[in-house]
Design a protein around this motif. Structure first.
Motif, PDB file in Angstrom:
ATOM      1  N   ILE A 203       8.561 -11.039   6.037  1.00  0.00           N
ATOM      2  CA  ILE A 203       7.948  -9.741   6.317  1.00  0.00           C
ATOM      3  C   ILE A 203       6.774  -9.530   5.382  1.00  0.00           C
ATOM      4  N   PRO A 204       5.585  -9.296   5.903  1.00  0.00           N
ATOM      5  CA  PRO A 204       4.429  -9.086   5.029  1.00  0.00           C
ATOM      6  C   PRO A 204       4.607  -7.872   4.134  1.00  0.00           C
ATOM      7  N   GLY A 205       3.860  -7.847   3.054  1.00  0.00           N
ATOM      8  CA  GLY A 205       3.926  -6.720   2.131  1.00  0.00           C
ATOM      9  C   GLY A 205       3.121  -5.543   2.627  1.00  0.00           C
ATOM     10  N   GLN A 206       2.765  -4.663   1.698  1.00  0.00           N
ATOM     11  CA  GLN A 206       2.105  -3.428   2.076  1.00  0.00           C
ATOM     12  C   GLN A 206       0.588  -3.556   2.199  1.00  0.00           C
TER      13      GLN A 206
ATOM     14  N   TRP B 120      13.636   4.148  10.685  1.00  0.00           N
ATOM     15  CA  TRP B 120      12.355   3.489  10.425  1.00  0.00           C
ATOM     16  C   TRP B 120      11.931   3.600   8.966  1.00  0.00           C
ATOM     17  N   LYS B 121      12.545   4.491   8.200  1.00  0.00           N
ATOM     18  CA  LYS B 121      12.249   4.567   6.773  1.00  0.00           C
ATOM     19  C   LYS B 121      12.716   3.309   6.035  1.00  0.00           C
ATOM     20  N   MET B 122      13.594   2.542   6.672  1.00  0.00           N
ATOM     21  CA  MET B 122      14.059   1.287   6.081  1.00  0.00           C
ATOM     22  C   MET B 122      12.987   0.205   6.144  1.00  0.00           C
ATOM     23  N   ALA B 123      12.026   0.346   7.043  1.00  0.00           N
ATOM     24  CA  ALA B 123      10.977  -0.661   7.252  1.00  0.00           C
ATOM     25  C   ALA B 123       9.743  -0.330   6.420  1.00  0.00           C
ATOM     26  N   ASN B 124       8.956  -1.346   6.106  1.00  0.00           N
ATOM     27  CA  ASN B 124       7.715  -1.090   5.372  1.00  0.00           C
ATOM     28  C   ASN B 124       6.600  -0.694   6.328  1.00  0.00           C
ATOM     29  N   ASP B 125       5.442  -0.352   5.762  1.00  0.00           N
ATOM     30  CA  ASP B 125       4.331   0.135   6.577  1.00  0.00           C
ATOM     31  C   ASP B 125       3.881  -0.899   7.599  1.00  0.00           C
TER      32      ASP B 125
ATOM     33  N   THR C 184      -3.865   4.324   8.804  1.00  0.00           N
ATOM     34  CA  THR C 184      -3.366   5.640   9.218  1.00  0.00           C
ATOM     35  C   THR C 184      -1.865   5.732   9.004  1.00  0.00           C
ATOM     36  N   VAL C 185      -1.156   4.689   9.430  1.00  0.00           N
ATOM     37  CA  VAL C 185       0.293   4.642   9.244  1.00  0.00           C
ATOM     38  C   VAL C 185       0.640   4.742   7.765  1.00  0.00           C
ATOM     39  N   SER C 186      -0.054   3.944   6.949  1.00  0.00           N
ATOM     40  CA  SER C 186       0.219   3.930   5.515  1.00  0.00           C
ATOM     41  C   SER C 186      -0.060   5.283   4.872  1.00  0.00           C
ATOM     42  N   ALA C 187      -1.146   5.924   5.250  1.00  0.00           N
ATOM     43  CA  ALA C 187      -1.500   7.221   4.677  1.00  0.00           C
ATOM     44  C   ALA C 187      -0.483   8.298   5.053  1.00  0.00           C
TER      45      ALA C 187
ATOM     46  N   TYR D 217       8.500  12.256   8.211  1.00  0.00           N
ATOM     47  CA  TYR D 217       8.742  10.960   8.848  1.00  0.00           C
ATOM     48  C   TYR D 217       7.552  10.607   9.726  1.00  0.00           C
ATOM     49  N   ALA D 218       7.361   9.313   9.931  1.00  0.00           N
ATOM     50  CA  ALA D 218       6.332   8.809  10.856  1.00  0.00           C
ATOM     51  C   ALA D 218       6.926   7.587  11.536  1.00  0.00           C
ATOM     52  N   GLU D 219       7.260   7.715  12.822  1.00  0.00           N
ATOM     53  CA  GLU D 219       8.050   6.706  13.520  1.00  0.00           C
ATOM     54  C   GLU D 219       7.384   6.241  14.809  1.00  0.00           C
ATOM     55  N   PRO D 220       7.471   4.957  15.124  1.00  0.00           N
ATOM     56  CA  PRO D 220       6.968   4.447  16.414  1.00  0.00           C
ATOM     57  C   PRO D 220       7.950   4.813  17.510  1.00  0.00           C
ATOM     58  N   ILE D 221       7.784   5.963  18.068  1.00  0.00           N
ATOM     59  CA  ILE D 221       8.802   6.615  18.887  1.00  0.00           C
ATOM     60  C   ILE D 221       9.218   5.802  20.122  1.00  0.00           C
TER      61      ILE D 221
END
Length: 486
Positions: A29-32, A60-65, A128-131, A140-144
């Motif tokens: 899994i790539p980093g940030q 989704w909080k378990m996953a990185n950006d 945008t996701v990271s910010a 929260y910010a989730e890929p619904i």
């Protein structure tokens, strides 16, 4: 529910985990840092399974950006963003607009978004996701909508994705092989009593309560417009003076293209009538049925929004006492959590299905979302040996009650088919949930001044594991007659 409840994840996970160990997964899994390529679906799916195995749920909080951004682009690019009480939708849109073009940053919220403080926005850029995820203004910010796209086929191809987009559908047809005295008993005036009612002493409970003056909402796939027993003949025989409402939050239509919602309505509130159909457990309750999703597995953006809106509708109707939903997903949803909290604050008693799938999958996946949430009562199904879960039912410490719904022969309880007066049958934790919600309606009808928690307490005291809660079945099988009391 006969179709494997989460068959899509079985396929995806088996493909990914067959060639990838857990330790290797973590290093791939790539980093940030701003990524050049998306993480493949197979890796995302394997990560989801890893978290389910480790924690019993996935958020989704378990996953990185990078993973969230990748899932977003694999899906429909709609991000569900919950913002804090100290911020506003305008601030979130401004943050997005600084990084996306105007069209991408445009608000796409549904009618309940302002009330629950969330937005649906189209996002394409990693920054945008990271910010958003690092902002103290964002909860929260989730890929619904990722779930509808997680399999390596084009979900817009109906044939290729039929096992995803029709899960749990197409099975609510009349059963012409039902045997009197085995599958049902004939009861007055001319109705059928499902074989499993005796295990919960439903007929005895009816001597004191039939659900009158209790309004129940079912959140599901709608109701068949061709079924008169859930329409013009909702009041017949011993069912009288009650109302039925049909609403749509998925595509504005209340009609059921799936069949699942119709079967849930039949189990819970089918009339005790004169036309030979099966009687629902709470045959005198008022009913609201909402078409909130395309099928029983909540995967798409439209389904998540449909369910969110449905819970808010139920919360805002002061007459609704009970909300029953026999649908769910492996992915936690922030906006559905918000909707549950909102409905709970309005004193709604909510029942959700613990989960139904293949026998193998049910053995290692526990209670699904949203049944695993603290605001709801989770229900599962049990065999008629009063010992084992049904072949496809999920169990676990989050389960609160169980309902007998599978014979040794495999026969499931009776319900109402899409049309006509010959009953259908329905299984899984779906029918267990609708049945449990109906028993709650019987109890609350007998004790209308009781608060929500007192209704649950009566049901728990009248259940098989009242003195020692089970780690698999919660309080166990409910004796409806004892719960209603004298």
């Amino acid at each position: 529910m006969r179709t494997p409840y989460f068959i899509i994840v079985v396929v995806a996970f088996v493909l990914s985990t067959s060639c990838r160990k857990t330790d290797t997964l973590r290093t791939t899994i790539p980093g940030q840092e701003d990524p050049q390529e998306r993480i493949p679906k197979s890796v995302i799916n394997a990560f989801v399974k890893q978290q389910l195995d480790a924690h019993g749920y996935f958020d989704w909080k378990m996953a990185n950006d990078t993973m969230v951004w990748s899932a977003l682009l694999h899906g429909d690019s709609i991000l569900s963003v919950g913002y804090s009480a100290s911020s506003s939708a305008g601030e979130i849109l401004a943050l997005i607009g600084n990084k996306e073009d105007v069209a991408s940053g445009k608000d796409q919220h549904n009618p309940t978004a302002e009330k629950l403080r969330f937005l649906n926005v189209r996002v394409s850029r990693y920054e945008t996701v990271s910010a958003l995820r690092s902002s103290d203004k964002v909860r929260y910010a989730e890929p619904i909508g990722y779930g509808a796209f997680m399999k390596d086929v084009n979900p817009r191809d109906a044939a290729a994705a039929s096992d995803i987009l029709a899960s749990g559908c197409g099975y609510n047809s009349a059963k012409t092989d039902l045997v009197a005295g085995v599958d049902f008993m004939a009861i007055s005036p001319a109705a059928k009593l499902s074989w499993n009612y005796g295990y919960h002493r439903i007929e005895q409970a009816w001597q004191r309560s039939t659900g009158q003056h209790i309004k129940v909402m079912i959140i599901d796939t709608g109701v068949s417009p061709q079924q008169e027993n859930l329409g013009s003949a909702f009041n017949q025989g011993l069912s009288s003076g009650r109302t039925i409402q049909k609403l749509g939050t998925y595509n504005s239509s209340p009609d059921d293209p799936c069949g699942h919602g119709t079967s849930m309505a039949g189990v819970l509130a089918g009339p005790r009538g004169t036309d030979g159909n099966t009687a629902g457990i709470a045959y005198n309750c008022d009913l609201v049925i909402v078409h909130a999703a395309e099928n029983v597995v909540l995967l798409s953006t439209s389904a998540i929004n449909g369910v969110t809106n449905a819970y808010v509708l139920g919360a805002d109707d002061p007459a609704v006492k009970i909300i029953s939903m026999s649908m769910g997903t492996l992915f936690s949803s922030g906006q559905i959590k918000d909707a549950l909290s909102y409905a709970y604050s309005k004193q709604k008693l909510m029942f959700c299905a613990a989960g139904t799938s293949t026998s193998f999958f049910a053995g290692f996946v526990g209670v699904i979302f949203p049944a695993n949430q603290p605001q709801v009562v989770a229900v599962t199904g049990m065999k008629d040996n009063l010992r084992d879960r049904c072949d496809a039912c999920h169990t676990g410490s989050k389960v609160d009650f169980a309902i007998v719904m599978q014979k040794s022969s495999g026969r499931n309880p009776l319900s109402i088919a899409m049309t006509g007066n010959v009953p259908s049958t329905v299984g899984g934790s779906s029918v267990a949930t609708a049945s449990c919600a109906a028993i709650a309606a019987l109890v609350w009808s007998k004790y209308p001044a009781y608060p929500r928690d007192s209704i649950i307490a009566r049901m728990a005291r009248a259940s098989g594991f009242a003195n020692s809660r089970s780690s698999k079945f919660g309080w166990g099988l409910i004796d409806a007659n004892a719960a209603v009391g004298f």
